[in-house]
Motif scaffolding. Sequence first.
Motif, short mmCIF file in Angstrom:
data_model
loop_
_atom_site.label_atom_id
_atom_site.label_comp_id
_atom_site.label_asym_id
_atom_site.label_seq_id
_atom_site.Cartn_x
_atom_site.Cartn_y
_atom_site.Cartn_z
N SER A 1 -4.67 -22.51 6.41
CA SER A 1 -4.64 -23.92 6.79
C SER A 1 -5.27 -24.81 5.73
O SER A 1 -5.01 -26.01 5.67
CB SER A 1 -5.35 -24.14 8.13
N PHE A 2 -6.12 -24.23 4.86
CA PHE A 2 -6.69 -25.01 3.77
C PHE A 2 -5.61 -25.42 2.76
O PHE A 2 -5.82 -26.34 1.97
CB PHE A 2 -7.79 -24.19 3.06
N ILE A 3 -4.47 -24.73 2.80
CA ILE A 3 -3.33 -25.07 1.94
C ILE A 3 -2.23 -25.76 2.73
O ILE A 3 -1.69 -26.79 2.32
CB ILE A 3 -2.77 -23.81 1.25
N THR A 4 -1.87 -25.19 3.89
CA THR A 4 -0.76 -25.76 4.67
C THR A 4 -1.06 -27.18 5.13
O THR A 4 -0.13 -27.99 5.30
CB THR A 4 -0.45 -24.88 5.89
N SER A 5 -2.33 -27.51 5.30
CA SER A 5 -2.70 -28.86 5.74
C SER A 5 -2.28 -29.91 4.71
O SER A 5 -2.12 -31.09 5.05
CB SER A 5 -4.20 -28.95 5.98
N LEU A 6 -2.10 -29.50 3.45
CA LEU A 6 -1.74 -30.43 2.39
C LEU A 6 -0.32 -30.98 2.55
O LEU A 6 0.02 -31.99 1.91
CB LEU A 6 -1.84 -29.74 1.02
N PHE A 7 0.49 -30.35 3.38
CA PHE A 7 1.89 -30.76 3.52
C PHE A 7 2.17 -31.42 4.87
O PHE A 7 3.33 -31.67 5.21
CB PHE A 7 2.80 -29.54 3.32
N ILE A 8 1.11 -31.71 5.63
CA ILE A 8 1.25 -32.34 6.94
C ILE A 8 0.63 -33.73 6.87
O ILE A 8 -0.44 -33.91 6.29
CB ILE A 8 0.54 -31.51 8.05
N HIS A 9 1.31 -34.72 7.47
CA HIS A 9 0.79 -36.09 7.46
C HIS A 9 0.80 -36.67 8.87
O HIS A 9 1.62 -36.30 9.71
CB HIS A 9 1.60 -36.95 6.50
N GLY A 10 -0.13 -37.60 9.07
CA GLY A 10 -0.36 -38.10 10.42
C GLY A 10 0.34 -39.40 10.77
O GLY A 10 0.25 -39.86 11.90
#
Length: 231
Positions: free
Chosen positions: A71-80
């Motif tokens: 998640s420390f990497i996958t979170s970089l491709f998700i936006h709110g």
Amino acid sequence: MIPIRDSIPCLTRPYVTWAIMVVCVVVFLAMLIMPDHMAQRILYLYGMVPIRYTHRAWAYDFGLPYDYYLSFITSLFIHGGWLHILFNLVFLWIFADNIEDLMGHGRFIVFYLLCGFLATYAQWYFSQELVIPVVGASGAIAGVLGAYFFRFPYAKVLILVPIFFYPLFFEIPAVAFLGFWVILQLQEISTAAMFAGAATSSAWWSHLGGFAAGALLYRFFIKSNSATVEE
């Protein structure tokens, strides 16, 4: 201040930058059209929720694997939200192509992900009790900005400053624009420290951590035969 363009020509096609932008847009649109409960699940599973790694019992009760560090990497491709992704895309479009040009495609993606990981780790380290997901490419982009700050300090950046409904355009050195950006992050962190209970919508520690990582690490990723134009 909204950046519009910079003055540094890109000598190669920034395929990795474009790919990152496409992935971010596809993930964002997919989460928009899926049911809310599914989007929320993805947000918590693939976003970085700091308390998940601080208190294993919380992760267990919430139904999240505490040892899922991707998640420390996958979170970089998700936006709110729309503004969140649009601003990140603008910064990627303007600044990332020159850093990819400087490093080459392979080295750039490693640099980008490494800065993103370190930025997300910095956010976890300084907000270990946070119970909401930290998402967005901002930390990795901050790494790009850190590299740009030191490699192209005198490049010109055209910025838009909206005064009420009247747009004003100015051309300023990159060192001034990015220096102001860093000062803004420091101001927000100071405000958050003074008002510990105040809610925040941005991961300021991630921004500063990413910028510091990029500033320190970029020189190890530059191609030895780089012919990038500097101003």
